[in-house]
Design a protein around this motif. Structure first.
Motif, PDB file in Angstrom:
ATOM      1  N   ILE A  30      -0.098 -12.174  -7.125  1.00  0.00           N
ATOM      2  CA  ILE A  30       0.621 -11.936  -5.419  1.00  0.00           C
ATOM      3  C   ILE A  30       0.131 -13.200  -4.022  1.00  0.00           C
ATOM      4  O   ILE A  30       0.298 -12.565  -3.082  1.00  0.00           O
ATOM      5  N   SER A  82       2.940   3.878  -2.037  1.00  0.00           N
ATOM      6  CA  SER A  82       3.810   3.199  -1.634  1.00  0.00           C
ATOM      7  C   SER A  82       4.171   2.237  -0.679  1.00  0.00           C
ATOM      8  O   SER A  82       4.251   1.790   0.021  1.00  0.00           O
ATOM      9  N   LYS A  83       2.607   2.006   0.334  1.00  0.00           N
ATOM     10  CA  LYS A  83       2.474   1.601   1.491  1.00  0.00           C
ATOM     11  C   LYS A  83       2.026   0.361   1.603  1.00  0.00           C
ATOM     12  O   LYS A  83       1.918  -0.951   2.378  1.00  0.00           O
ATOM     13  N   THR A  85       2.128  -2.960   0.356  1.00  0.00           N
ATOM     14  CA  THR A  85       2.936  -3.534  -0.544  1.00  0.00           C
ATOM     15  C   THR A  85       2.027  -5.212  -0.846  1.00  0.00           C
ATOM     16  O   THR A  85       1.013  -5.296  -0.768  1.00  0.00           O
ATOM     17  N   ASP A  86       3.015  -5.892  -1.875  1.00  0.00           N
ATOM     18  CA  ASP A  86       2.345  -7.346  -2.153  1.00  0.00           C
ATOM     19  C   ASP A  86       1.675  -7.980  -0.895  1.00  0.00           C
ATOM     20  O   ASP A  86       1.016  -8.544  -1.075  1.00  0.00           O
ATOM     21  N   ASP A  87       2.297  -8.400  -0.100  1.00  0.00           N
ATOM     22  CA  ASP A  87       2.795  -8.486   1.316  1.00  0.00           C
ATOM     23  C   ASP A  87       1.077  -8.060   1.908  1.00  0.00           C
ATOM     24  O   ASP A  87      -0.179  -8.807   2.399  1.00  0.00           O
ATOM     25  N   LEU A  88       1.268  -6.555   1.591  1.00  0.00           N
ATOM     26  CA  LEU A  88       0.423  -6.312   2.765  1.00  0.00           C
ATOM     27  C   LEU A  88      -1.210  -6.207   1.970  1.00  0.00           C
ATOM     28  O   LEU A  88      -1.838  -6.627   2.609  1.00  0.00           O
ATOM     29  N   ARG A 111      -2.805  -8.840  -8.632  1.00  0.00           N
ATOM     30  CA  ARG A 111      -2.399  -6.875  -8.737  1.00  0.00           C
ATOM     31  C   ARG A 111      -2.267  -6.647  -9.966  1.00  0.00           C
ATOM     32  O   ARG A 111      -1.515  -6.827 -11.191  1.00  0.00           O
TER      33      ARG A 111
END
Length: 790
Positions: A30, A82-83, A85-88, A111
Motif C-alpha cells: 500500500i 470499514s474506516k 482504507t489503504d490510504d489511511l 497490508r
C-alpha cells in the motif's frame, strides 16, 4: 491498535514472506518511500544490505550491529475495518515511522488480509539513508504512547477495550469450553474448532502469566492440567516446530484438535517461549535482589535476621555449610533456587558477610596490589567472619527456644556447635563456642550480647519487659491513639475483650493492663482511658495490623497524623499536614474514617504540595513534581497519597484539572512510567536541586543524592518537556554526571580486579577538596544574594 517494533537480521526472509502472502492473494503493498520507487525486491534487499554493510565497516566502537532489520506489525480491531482504507493505513504507517525516529529510512508498507482483523507490516532497516543507526532507546514505550495517541486522533478502538471484549467472550463461552475439556461436545453452541482454539489460547495465556513457569517442562505440566499438550514437531531427528493439541479426556494419547504455535494468540513458538522463560528467570532474580536490598535497608545485622526478613517476601534463604561452618548461600523463589553469586557479585556470601559486619561495601574486591601474604590474611579474616556469623545466628535462634544455658547447649549441639564452659569455685563465669573444625570463639569475641552475663539476661527477658521498654520510648506529646499505634510498631496489640496487651508472636501470653500502668510511667493516662475506649479508638485498633503493612517505617509525624484522622481531630491533622506529613492510611480502612475529616485532610495535603513545588518551573515540571509527591491524575479526578481528592471546594484542584486537559498526552506518558522507589528518589532529588527556593545546603545534599543514585545505575526517566524546563545549573549538573554514567556502565576494569573509583575521583572538585568548598561557598553567596540564604 497494537504495534510491535520487531528487530531481525534477514532482509530476504522478510520480503520473501510478503511476496508469498501477495501470491496467495491475502496481502498487497500500500505504500513505499520515494527512494524505493520503481525498485524490485532484489534491488531493495541489495540497497538495504549495502547500507548495513557500510555502517558495519565504519563502526569503530560500541556493540557489533547484529539485528539490523526493522519490521513492525500494527494490528487494529476488526470493528474498524470499514474506516481503515489503504490510504489511511499508509498515513498511519508514515507517521509511526517518523515519530519512532525512522523518518530518514527507506521502507515498504504491506497490508495483510489473512486474519479477521486488519493489520499492516512495515519492512525497513535500522540504518538510515545517511548511513547512521537510528536511536532505538525506549522503543517499546515510544510505540505504546504512539498507539494511544493514534487511537484518540483517528477514533479507532482502544486496545484495552479489545482486551475487555476478549474477556467477555471467554466468560460467555466458559461452560462450553468446560464441555470440550470433558469430551461432552454433542450440544455445543459454538463450533468445536473455535472452542478448542479458545481453550488452547486461554491455557497458554494463563501459563505465561505465571512467574514460576521457567522452562518447557513446567510449561507442559501447567498446560496438561487444562487438557492441552504442547507437541514438538520433528523431522529427520531435528525439532523444527511446535503445535498445541486438545487431548481426548478418555484417551490422553489421542489428539482431538491441533493448531500450530505460530497461530496462537501469544505466538507461543519454541523461540518465543525460550525468551519468555529467560525473562521470567531474570524477573525472579531481580525480585530476590530487591528483597535482599530491602532487608538490608531495614537494618538486618546477621544471617538469621536476613532469613526472617526474606521470608516475609516469600524468599527462602538456604545456607550452604560443611564441617567448617557456612561457606555459601542460595535463595529459593517461585520454585527456583539461585546461588548468591548467580544474582551478582555483591550477593555472594563473602560480600553479604561484609555488609553484615560493616567491612567495606558489597562491591569490595582484592586489589591487584595485595601481596600473597595480605591475600592470605584477608581470606582467613573472611573465614572468621563467616564462622562468627554462623555462631551468632545459631545462638540468637536457640535463645528463643531455650530458658537456660543447659537447654541452649543441647540445641547448639544439634547445629554442630559445642558449648565450652569456663568454671571456677563460683560456678560458670564464661562461655566459648567450638565448631566441628576445631575453631573456638569466646562469647566476648562474638560481641557483648554473647557473653555469659548478657545471654543469661536474655533468657530472663519477658514480653512484659519488652512492652515496658516500648512504653518508655513513647513520645509523651501523643494521645492514647498515638500510643496504640507506636506500640503496634513494636509488635504489641491491646485486646479490648480482656483488657490486656499481647505480642503478635505470643498471642497466649497476655500482659494485664494493671501490671504495666505504674511501671510504665503512663501518668498521662488512667485505666479508665483504656476501658472507656470510644468507637473511633476501636477503629484504630482494628486498622493497626493493616496499617503496619502499609507503612512500617512511617515517621513520627505521620504516626500522629494517623491517630488524629481516626479520632476525627481535624485541627491536629492539619498541623501535621502543614509540617509535611504524608497520609499513610490503607485504602481498605478509608471507610472507617469520617468522610468530612478525610476530605479536609486530603484537601489540606494537596494545597500543601501545591504550595511547596517550584513556581518557576515549566508546567510539565510542576505536574511531574506533584506526581512524585503523591498527586495522581485519573481523568477528570485527582487523588493524593492514593486517596480520592474532593475537588468541589478546592479552587487549586479545579485549576489543575483544567490545565491537565491541555496536557493529556503528557499525563498519559507520565502514568505509564512505572517508577520504582530509587527512580522516584532520583527525580525528587533533581527537583530539589532545581528548586528556586533551595538553600546551598539543600542543593549540596540533593547533588550528592543524584550522583550516588546515578552511580548505582538508576535511570533518570524525565520526559523531554521536563528536562527542557530545568534551569541552567541543573542541566550543567546532569551534563557533568555523564562521565560517571560511563564509568559505572564500564564493567571491564572492575572484572579485572580494579576497584570502582570513588565519587570525588570521578567528579573532581564536586564534593571534596578546596575546589568543592569553593563551589559550595559560591552557591551559598549566590543564594544569599537572592535572599535565599539560611
Amino acid at each position: 491498535m497494537i504495534a510491535n517494533p520487531i528487530k531481525g537480521s534477514h532482509f530476504k526472509g522478510i520480503f520473501d514472506y510478503h511476496e508469498k502472502k501477495i501470491n496467495e492473494g491475502v496481502a498487497h503493498e500500500i505504500g513505499r518511500t520515494i527512494g524505493l520507487a520503481g525498485m524490485d525486491k532484489s534491488a531493495i534487499i541489495g540497497d538495504f544490505n549495502s547500507l548495513v554493510s557500510d555502517y558495519k565497516s565504519n563502526q569503530v566502537k560500541g556493540r557489533k550491529l547484529e539485528k539490523f532489520t526493522f519490521h513492525p506489525n500494527i494490528d487494529f480491531a476488526k470493528e474498524d475495518l470499514s474506516k481503515l482504507t489503504d490510504d489511511l493505513l499508509n498515513e498511519i504507517a508514515d507517521r509511526y515511522m517518523k515519530m519512532m525516529g525512522y523518518g530518514n529510512c527507506e521502507y515498504v508498507v504491506y497490508r495483510h488480509m489473512d486474519k479477521d482483523h486488519p493489520h499492516i507490516h512495515i519492512a525497513s532497516s535500522v540504518v538510515d539513508v545517511d548511513g547512521k543507526k537510528v536511536d532505538d532507546s525506549f522503543e517499546v514505550e515510544k510505540s505504546l504512547r504512539l498507539c494511544r495517541m493514534f487511537e484518540k486522533e483517528y477514533g479507532i478502538t482502544i486496545a484495552t477495550d479489545r482486551k475487555r471484549d476478549h474477556k467477555k467472550e471467554i466468560d460467555r463461552h466458559g461452560p462450553e469450553i468446560d464441555k470440550i475439556k470433558e469430551g461432552n461436545t454433542e450440544d455445543l453452541e459454538l463450533k468445536y474448532g473455535y472452542g478448542a482454539e479458545m481453550l488452547i489460547n486461554i491455557a497458554i495465556e494463563n501459563a505465561l502469566c505465571s512467574a514460576s513457569v521457567v522452562d518447557f517442562e513446567t510449561f507442559t505440566k501447567v498446560l496438561e492440567k487444562e487438557g492441552v499438550k504442547p507437541v514438538k514437531i520433528e523431522k529427520e531427528g531435528k525439532v523444527i516446530g511446535l503445535k498445541y493439541s486438545v487431548l481426548d479426556p478418555v484417551d490422553s494419547k489421542r489428539s482431538m484438535f491441533s493448531i500450530k504455535a505460530s497461530a496462537t494468540k501469544k505466538r507461543a513458538t519454541l523461540k518465543n517461549l525460550d525468551s519468555h522463560f529467560a525473562k521470567n528467570i531474570g524477573d525472579n532474580k531481580e525480585y530476590v535482589r530487591k528483597s535482599i536490598n530491602k532487608a538490608f535497608a531495614r537494618g538486618v545485622k546477621d544471617l538469621i535476621a536476613l532469613k526472617q526478613q526474606l521470608h516475609l517476601d516469600n524468599v527462602e534463604l538456604k545456607p550452604v555449610e560443611n564441617s567448617g561452618g557456612i561457606y555459601g548461600v542460595s535463595f529459593g523463589f517461585n520454585g527456583q533456587t539461585f546461588k548468591g553469586s548467580d544474582l551478582g557479585k555483591e550477593y555472594s556470601f563473602r560480600n553479604l558477610s561484609s555488609r553484615f559486619s560493616g567491612v567495606g561495601n558489597s562491591g569490595d574486591s582484592i586489589s591487584k596490589k595485595d601481596t600473597p601474604e595480605e591475600k592470605r590474611k584477608q581470606k582467613v579474616s573472611r573465614g572468621q567472619v563467616s564462622s562468627k556469623l554462623f555462631i551468632r545466628g545459631a545462638i540468637d535462634e536457640a535463645i528463643q527456644k531455650a530458658s537456660n544455658v543447659s537447654e541452649l547447649e543441647q540445641i547448639l549441639v544439634l547445629k554442630g556447635i559445642n558449648v565450652v564452659k569456663a568454671e571456677n569455685s563460683g560456678g560458670v563465669y564464661g562461655l566459648s563456642f567450638q565448631l566441628k573444625n576445631g575453631k573456638i570463639y569466646k562469647g566476648s569475641e562474638l560481641g557483648k550480647q554473647y557473653s555469659i552475663k548478657a545471654i543469661e539476661k536474655r533468657f530472663n527477658r519477658s514480653n512484659k519487659d519488652l512492652l515496658l521498654d516500648a512504653i518508655k520510648a513513647f513520645d509523651r506529646r501523643g494521645d492514647i491513639n498515638t500510643l496504640l499505634i507506636q506500640l503496634s510498631r513494636k509488635g504489641f496489640e491491646y485486646n479490648l475483650t480482656n483488657g490486656s496487651f499481647y505480642h503478635y508472636n505470643f498471642p497466649d501470653d497476655a500482659i494485664p493492663l494493671k501490671e504495666v500502668m505504674g511501671e510504665g510511667g503512663l501518668k498521662e493516662f488512667t485505666i479508665s482511658n483504656f476501658i472507656g475506649i470510644s468507637n473511633l479508638d476501636r477503629k484504630v485498633l482494628g486498622a493497626l495490623q493493616s496499617q503496619q503493612r502499609v507503612a512500617p517505617s512511617c515517621t513520627k509525624l505521620e504516626s500522629f497524623l494517623i491517630a488524629a484522622l481516626y479520632s476525627g481531630d481535624v485541627v491536629k491533622a492539619s498541623k501535621m499536614i502543614n509540617r509535611g506529613a504524608a497520609i499513610r492510611v490503607h485504602e481498605r480502612e478509608v471507610h472507617l474514617l469520617d468522610k468530612e475529616t478525610l476530605d479536609i485532610t486530603t484537601t489540606g495535603r494537596f494545597k500543601y504540595l501545591v504550595e511547596t513545588i517550584d513556581k518557576k518551573g515549566s508546567m510539565e515540571g510542576k505536574i511531574t513534581e506533584l506526581y512524585l509527591s503523591g498527586v495522581k491524575f485519573n481523568g477528570p479526578s485527582l487523588s493524593v497519597d492514593n486517596l480520592p481528592l474532593s475537588i468541589s471546594n478546592c479552587d487549586e484542584a479545579n485549576r489543575l484539572i483544567q490545565i491537565a486537559k491541555t496536557k493529556g498526552d503528557f499525563i498519559s506518558r507520565l502514568n505509564i512510567l512505572n517508577l520504582d522507589e530509587e527512580e522516584s528518589k532520583l527525580m525528587r532529588a533533581v527537583f530539589a536541586f532545581n528548586h528556586s527556593q533551595s538553600t546551598g545546603k539543600d542543593r549540596l545534599g540533593a547533588k550528592i543524592t543524584i550522583a550516588n543514585l546515578i552511580a548505582k545505575g538508576v535511570s533518570l526517566k524525565f520526559e523531554e518537556e521536563v528536562l527542557n524546563g530545568l534551569n541552567s545549573d541543573t542541566k550543567a549538573l546532569l551534563d557533568s554526571l555523564k562521565p560517571l554514567i560511563k564509568t559505572v556502565a564500564s564493567s571491564e576494569s572492575l572484572s579485572k580486579g580494579q576497584s570502582q573509583p570513588s565519587l570525588p575521583g570521578i567528579l573532581p572538585g564536586m564534593f571534596g577538596g578546596p575546589a568543592g568548598k569553593k563551589k559550595k561557598k559560591e552557591e551559598e553567596e549566590e543564594n544569599r544574594g537572592h535572599g535565599l540564604g539560611r
